[in-house]
Design a protein around this motif. Structure first.
Motif, PDB file in Angstrom:
ATOM      1  N   ASN A  99       0.832  -1.207   0.000  1.00 46.80           N
ATOM      2  CA  ASN A  99       0.000   0.000   0.000  1.00 46.80           C
ATOM      3  C   ASN A  99       0.863   1.251   0.000  1.00 46.80           C
ATOM      4  OD1 ASN A  99      -2.775  -1.206   0.480  1.00 46.80           O
ATOM      5  ND2 ASN A  99      -1.595  -2.133   2.150  1.00 46.80           N
ATOM      6  N   ILE A 100       2.172   1.051   0.157  1.00 49.44           N
ATOM      7  CA  ILE A 100       3.080   2.168   0.414  1.00 49.44           C
ATOM      8  C   ILE A 100       3.878   2.496  -0.841  1.00 49.44           C
ATOM      9  CG2 ILE A 100       5.070   2.870   1.802  1.00 49.44           C
ATOM     10  CD1 ILE A 100       3.936   1.078   4.032  1.00 49.44           C
ATOM     11  N   VAL A 102      -2.554 -12.601  -1.310  1.00 54.53           N
ATOM     12  CA  VAL A 102      -2.411 -13.137   0.045  1.00 54.53           C
ATOM     13  C   VAL A 102      -1.923 -12.005   0.946  1.00 54.53           C
ATOM     14  CG1 VAL A 102      -1.246 -14.866   1.470  1.00 54.53           C
ATOM     15  CG2 VAL A 102      -1.823 -15.393  -0.923  1.00 54.53           C
ATOM     16  N   ILE A 103      -2.769 -11.598   1.894  1.00 60.86           N
ATOM     17  CA  ILE A 103      -2.395 -10.496   2.790  1.00 60.86           C
ATOM     18  C   ILE A 103      -1.636 -11.080   3.977  1.00 60.86           C
ATOM     19  CG2 ILE A 103      -3.266  -8.604   4.221  1.00 60.86           C
ATOM     20  CD1 ILE A 103      -3.843  -8.146   1.284  1.00 60.86           C
ATOM     21  N   SER A 104      -0.317 -10.954   3.945  1.00 59.86           N
ATOM     22  CA  SER A 104       0.528 -11.509   5.007  1.00 59.86           C
ATOM     23  C   SER A 104       1.210 -10.406   5.797  1.00 59.86           C
ATOM     24  CB  SER A 104       1.635 -12.361   4.358  1.00 59.86           C
ATOM     25  OG  SER A 104       2.370 -11.542   3.447  1.00 59.86           O
ATOM     26  N   GLY A 105       1.075  -9.156   5.315  1.00 60.85           N
ATOM     27  CA  GLY A 105       1.929  -8.072   5.776  1.00 60.85           C
ATOM     28  C   GLY A 105       3.181  -8.054   4.909  1.00 60.85           C
ATOM     29  N   ALA A 106       3.795  -6.870   4.792  1.00 59.32           N
ATOM     30  CA  ALA A 106       5.022  -6.745   3.998  1.00 59.32           C
ATOM     31  C   ALA A 106       5.884  -5.662   4.621  1.00 59.32           C
ATOM     32  CB  ALA A 106       4.680  -6.378   2.553  1.00 59.32           C
ATOM     33  N   LEU A 107       7.190  -5.805   4.454  1.00 59.12           N
ATOM     34  CA  LEU A 107       8.137  -4.844   5.026  1.00 59.12           C
ATOM     35  C   LEU A 107       8.729  -3.950   3.943  1.00 59.12           C
ATOM     36  CD1 LEU A 107      10.115  -7.216   7.407  1.00 59.12           C
ATOM     37  CD2 LEU A 107       8.775  -5.214   8.135  1.00 59.12           C
ATOM     38  N   VAL A 108       8.803  -2.665   4.241  1.00 55.04           N
ATOM     39  CA  VAL A 108       9.567  -1.721   3.413  1.00 55.04           C
ATOM     40  C   VAL A 108      10.741  -1.296   4.286  1.00 55.04           C
ATOM     41  CG1 VAL A 108       9.533   0.485   2.213  1.00 55.04           C
ATOM     42  CG2 VAL A 108       7.456  -0.918   2.288  1.00 55.04           C
ATOM     43  N   MET A 109      11.970  -1.608   3.860  1.00 51.46           N
ATOM     44  CA  MET A 109      13.139  -1.342   4.710  1.00 51.46           C
ATOM     45  C   MET A 109      14.137  -0.442   3.986  1.00 51.46           C
ATOM     46  SD  MET A 109      13.831  -5.123   6.312  1.00 51.46           S
ATOM     47  CE  MET A 109      13.682  -6.090   4.839  1.00 51.46           C
ATOM     48  N   HIS A 157      17.218   8.481   2.675  1.00 52.30           N
ATOM     49  CA  HIS A 157      16.932   8.473   1.243  1.00 52.30           C
ATOM     50  C   HIS A 157      15.499   8.937   0.964  1.00 52.30           C
ATOM     51  CE1 HIS A 157      16.526   7.171  -2.918  1.00 52.30           C
ATOM     52  NE2 HIS A 157      17.859   7.184  -2.951  1.00 52.30           N
ATOM     53  N   THR A 158      15.349   9.655  -0.154  1.00 58.46           N
ATOM     54  CA  THR A 158      14.014  10.203  -0.473  1.00 58.46           C
ATOM     55  C   THR A 158      12.960   9.100  -0.625  1.00 58.46           C
ATOM     56  OG1 THR A 158      14.682  10.260  -2.785  1.00 58.46           O
ATOM     57  CG2 THR A 158      14.740  12.348  -1.598  1.00 58.46           C
ATOM     58  N   GLN A 159      13.366   7.924  -1.102  1.00 54.90           N
ATOM     59  CA  GLN A 159      12.350   6.868  -1.258  1.00 54.90           C
ATOM     60  C   GLN A 159      11.746   6.481   0.088  1.00 54.90           C
ATOM     61  OE1 GLN A 159      13.409   3.382  -3.479  1.00 54.90           O
ATOM     62  NE2 GLN A 159      13.226   4.429  -5.428  1.00 54.90           N
ATOM     63  N   MET A 160      12.587   6.364   1.119  1.00 56.56           N
ATOM     64  CA  MET A 160      12.045   6.016   2.441  1.00 56.56           C
ATOM     65  C   MET A 160      11.238   7.184   3.003  1.00 56.56           C
ATOM     66  SD  MET A 160      11.386   3.889   4.715  1.00 56.56           S
ATOM     67  CE  MET A 160      12.321   2.390   4.928  1.00 56.56           C
ATOM     68  N   GLN A 161      11.697   8.406   2.724  1.00 61.54           N
ATOM     69  CA  GLN A 161      10.925   9.566   3.192  1.00 61.54           C
ATOM     70  C   GLN A 161       9.549   9.589   2.524  1.00 61.54           C
ATOM     71  OE1 GLN A 161      13.802  12.578   2.183  1.00 61.54           O
ATOM     72  NE2 GLN A 161      15.157  11.967   3.850  1.00 61.54           N
ATOM     73  N   THR A 162       9.514   9.286   1.214  1.00 57.93           N
ATOM     74  CA  THR A 162       8.228   9.210   0.505  1.00 57.93           C
ATOM     75  C   THR A 162       7.382   8.084   1.094  1.00 57.93           C
ATOM     76  OG1 THR A 162       9.292  10.003  -1.500  1.00 57.93           O
ATOM     77  CG2 THR A 162       7.167   8.922  -1.787  1.00 57.93           C
ATOM     78  N   LEU A 208       7.332   6.910   4.100  1.00 57.76           N
ATOM     79  CA  LEU A 208       6.760   7.278   5.406  1.00 57.76           C
ATOM     80  C   LEU A 208       5.526   8.164   5.220  1.00 57.76           C
ATOM     81  CD1 LEU A 208      10.100   7.900   7.334  1.00 57.76           C
ATOM     82  CD2 LEU A 208       8.369   6.196   7.952  1.00 57.76           C
ATOM     83  N   VAL A 209       5.608   9.106   4.285  1.00 54.60           N
ATOM     84  CA  VAL A 209       4.443   9.966   4.013  1.00 54.60           C
ATOM     85  C   VAL A 209       3.312   9.117   3.431  1.00 54.60           C
ATOM     86  CG1 VAL A 209       3.589  11.947   2.685  1.00 54.60           C
ATOM     87  CG2 VAL A 209       5.922  11.983   3.596  1.00 54.60           C
ATOM     88  N   ALA A 210       3.671   8.226   2.507  1.00 56.84           N
ATOM     89  CA  ALA A 210       2.652   7.380   1.860  1.00 56.84           C
ATOM     90  C   ALA A 210       1.955   6.495   2.885  1.00 56.84           C
ATOM     91  CB  ALA A 210       3.310   6.517   0.776  1.00 56.84           C
ATOM     92  N   ALA A 211       2.730   5.925   3.809  1.00 59.70           N
ATOM     93  CA  ALA A 211       2.133   5.052   4.831  1.00 59.70           C
ATOM     94  C   ALA A 211       1.133   5.852   5.664  1.00 59.70           C
ATOM     95  CB  ALA A 211       3.228   4.474   5.716  1.00 59.70           C
ATOM     96  N   HIS A 212       1.528   7.072   6.042  1.00 58.96           N
ATOM     97  CA  HIS A 212       0.668   7.925   6.863  1.00 58.96           C
ATOM     98  C   HIS A 212      -0.613   8.287   6.109  1.00 58.96           C
ATOM     99  CE1 HIS A 212      -0.454  10.808   9.842  1.00 58.96           C
ATOM    100  NE2 HIS A 212      -0.500  11.771   8.928  1.00 58.96           N
ATOM    101  N   GLN A 213      -0.460   8.622   4.811  1.00 63.85           N
ATOM    102  CA  GLN A 213      -1.617   9.076   4.036  1.00 63.85           C
ATOM    103  C   GLN A 213      -2.524   7.934   3.587  1.00 63.85           C
ATOM    104  OE1 GLN A 213      -0.115  11.408   0.748  1.00 63.85           O
ATOM    105  NE2 GLN A 213       0.354  13.177   2.032  1.00 63.85           N
ATOM    106  N   SER A 214      -2.008   6.711   3.627  1.00 63.08           N
ATOM    107  CA  SER A 214      -2.755   5.598   3.014  1.00 63.08           C
ATOM    108  C   SER A 214      -4.042   5.246   3.766  1.00 63.08           C
ATOM    109  CB  SER A 214      -1.872   4.342   2.951  1.00 63.08           C
ATOM    110  OG  SER A 214      -1.687   3.807   4.252  1.00 63.08           O
TER     111      SER A 214
END
Ligand SMILES: Cc1cc2nc3c(=O)[nH]c(=O)nc-3n(C[C@H](O)[C@H](O)[C@H](O)COP(=O)(O)OP(=O)(O)OC[C@H]3O[C@@H](n4cnc5c(N)ncnc54)[C@H](O)[C@@H]3O)c2cc1C
Length: 373
Positions: A53-54, A85-92, A97-102, A104-110
């Motif tokens: 979702n992120i 299959v909804i198992s959960g997923a990790l973004v690490m 880096h801008t991708q992780m910053q994006t 974090l915003v995406a996770a919050h807005q989702s």
């Protein structure tokens, strides 16, 4: 006036979804596929794709992914098949880096449930993964994995059940705009339509050379690795690392092995997808070995399987979704740049709406490549 006649060229990831959406809207829909829906020579092979979702690169994709998520549920409900299959997923990755910053915003807005884990929490909960000092992880609780071949085959089956026609083993040689319509030419003859949607994946430049300057085609390697011991992968979840250490992995359904993937730069161009090598050469596996040594050291570094698949990229990684520049009755869906599968049900809806009405309810203006061809 009779029913609108729409042809769909290419029944892979996007085309099968377009055909299903057209068939639900009462259109006289006909699909053409060189092989058959669900084959693994294009972009939809290897049994798993990551669903997250992120968003990592462009927050404007978020509404498309959210709409896709709703249609995944619909597709599963109608077919009775488990496609996601909804198992959960990790973004690490590194928060520098801008991708992780994006992300974090995406996770919050989702609006979807998520948690941010530091290195210690990540290691406690998901001990399969090593991370770099300072890395964080986002736990996307409703992320997971998708079954690509089964999804494509299912969408095509449902379209057929709704009355769509599917021409299997039917390679389209030419597409020509005629007065008020479009003609599709195959070895079996000519077919006339009001509109045509082209979703030819890695074959796009062969069929529509006009797109050569925008779309590059790459051969992507997937490689599967067993755990060094029986326990290592028992509770593992899908993951993706953000740039500059981009890579991703998905467990096989019984969690005896992990499929790994690496970044764009590590894949060779593939201008003629029918002629590419279908397994990886040993020297191509070095980037995978680096991922294992650094991030998943419990994997046995000798792959039990390698495969290659074909993906299309644009320079800015935004796809082309819209009219052909010279043929107003032809809609082209191309250049999904490594992130298309999770969105494919929504892209199918958009493609069908563009073919029927010339417009769609979702915002796709940011994907505009006008002037680049
Ligand atoms: C290894 C790999 C890993 C990926 N991982 C992810 C992931 O984890 N999550 C995610 O969201 N996305 C992921 N992607 C991206 C996603 O899979 C692609 O963006 C998507 O599948 C592209 O779909 P497509 O419809 O453009 O191409 P395809 O699915 O290849 O479909 C094109 C179809 O057109 C047919 N065709 C072509 N020419 C003709 C013709 N002339 N006549 C008739 N038929 C024709 C082909 O046979 C094919 O079936 C990954 C891609 C790859 C390759």
């Amino acid at each position: 006036m009779g029913r609108l006649k729409v042809g769909v060229v290419g029944l892979g990831t996007m085309g099968s979804q377009v055909l299903w959406q057209l068939s639900k809207r009462g259109v006289d829909a006909t699909g053409f596929e060189t092989y058959f829906p669900g084959h693994s020579r294009g972009a939809a092979g290897g049994e798993t794709r990551l669903f997250r979702n992120i968003e990592l690169e462009d927050l404007r994709y978020a509404p498309i992914v959210a709409r896709a998520s709703e249609i995944w549920d619909d597709l599963q409900g109608v077919s009775g098949r488990e496609l996601r299959v909804i198992s959960g997923a990790l973004v690490m990755g590194s928060p520098a880096h801008t991708q992780m910053q994006t992300a974090l915003v995406a996770a919050h807005q989702s609006g979807k449930p998520y948690e941010v884990l530091d290195r210690a929490e990540l290691r406690a909960r998901h001990p399969q993964f090593e991370v770099d000092p300072g890395d964080i992880a986002i736990w996307d609780r409703t992320g997971g994995s998708i079954r690509p071949e089964l999804t494509v085959a299912t969408a095509a089956d449902l379209a057929e059940q709704n009355g769509a026609t599917i021409n299997r083993g039917s390679k389209v040689r030419e597409i020509n705009e005629t007065h008020g319509g479009v003609t599709v030419v195959t070895d079996a003859g000519r077919f006339d339509f009001d509109r045509v949607v082209v979703a030819a994946g890695g074959w796009i430049n062969q069929l529509l050379p006009r797109f050569e300057s925008l779309i590059t085609v790459r051969r992507l390697i997937s490689a599967w690795y067993f755990g060094r011991d029986a326990e290592y992968l028992k509770t593992v979840v899908p993951f993706i690392r953000t740039a500059p250490t981009y890579c991703y992995g998905l467990p096989v359904p019984d969690r005896t092995a992990m499929k790994l993937g690496v970044g764009y730069e590590d894949h060779l161009p593939a201008d003629r997808p029918d002629e590419v090598e279908r397994i990886a050469r040993p020297d191509e596996l070095a980037p995978f070995e680096r991922v294992i040594a650094r991030y998943m050291p419990g994997l046995n570094p000798y792959p039990m399987r390698t495969e290659t698949y074909i993906e299309t990229y644009t320079p800015d990684r935004h796809e082309w979704i819209g009219e052909h520049p010279d043929m107003g009755n032809v809609v082209v869906l191309a250049g999904f740049s490594g992130h298309g599968f999770k969105m494919s049900p929504a892209i199918g809806e958009i493609g069908a709406e563009l073919a029927i009405d010339g417009k769609t309810g979702l915002d796709i203006d940011f994907l505009n490549h006008e002037g680049e061809l």
